[in-house]
Write a protein that holds these residues in place. Structure first.
Motif, short mmCIF file in Angstrom:
data_model
loop_
_atom_site.label_atom_id
_atom_site.label_comp_id
_atom_site.label_asym_id
_atom_site.label_seq_id
_atom_site.Cartn_x
_atom_site.Cartn_y
_atom_site.Cartn_z
N ALA A 1 0.84 -1.18 0.00
CA ALA A 1 0.00 0.00 0.00
C ALA A 1 0.88 1.24 0.00
CB ALA A 1 -0.91 0.00 1.21
N ASP A 2 0.44 2.26 -0.65
CA ASP A 2 1.16 3.53 -0.68
C ASP A 2 0.68 4.36 0.50
OD1 ASP A 2 2.76 5.61 -1.43
OD2 ASP A 2 1.44 6.30 -3.03
N PHE A 3 1.30 4.13 1.66
CA PHE A 3 0.86 4.74 2.91
C PHE A 3 2.08 5.25 3.66
CE2 PHE A 3 -0.22 4.43 7.43
CZ PHE A 3 -1.42 5.12 7.46
N ASN A 4 2.12 6.53 3.94
CA ASN A 4 3.23 7.12 4.69
C ASN A 4 2.78 7.36 6.12
OD1 ASN A 4 5.37 8.51 5.72
ND2 ASN A 4 5.30 10.17 4.25
N TYR A 20 -5.78 -3.28 6.95
CA TYR A 20 -4.77 -4.14 6.31
C TYR A 20 -4.88 -5.57 6.85
CZ TYR A 20 -0.19 -5.64 4.64
OH TYR A 20 0.83 -6.31 4.03
#
Length: 97
Positions: A1-4, A20
């Motif tokens: 996932a593109d999660f910061n 998730y």
């Protein structure tokens, strides 16, 4: 996932981890792929993941007495990747060595 996670609140981080794990729980278990801490995943995130897994599946103990997601592994997180790659290459008649 593109999660910061660096620019997220604790509540946002918890919701992400729970979402998730809701999906990941279909593919993991006491006797198969066990997630482990890695870059950007510390004790807090593992706690969120474990709590959600526990809510989804009441069977949390592994066959050798370790709790799933409890950190019972001594290998570095990358060990699983190397093991996977080696097994994949063996299937193709090759090896890492």
């Amino acid at each position: 996932a593109d999660f910061n996670p660096l620019d997220k609140s604790e509540a946002e981080l918890q919701r992400f981890c729970q979402s998730y794990m809701t999906e990941l729980a279909k593919y993991i278990g006491p006797d198969q792929d066990t997630p482990w801490m890695g870059m950007g995943v510390g004790e807090q995130e593992m706690g969120f993941l474990f709590g959600q897994y526990k809510r989804i599946n009441m069977r949390i103990a592994t066959g050798d007495g370790r709790l799933l997601l409890s950190g019972g592994f001594q290998q570095a997180p990358g060990y699983g990747i190397v093991h996977f790659a080696d097994e994949m290459l063996k299937d193709k008649g090759d090896s890492l060595g």
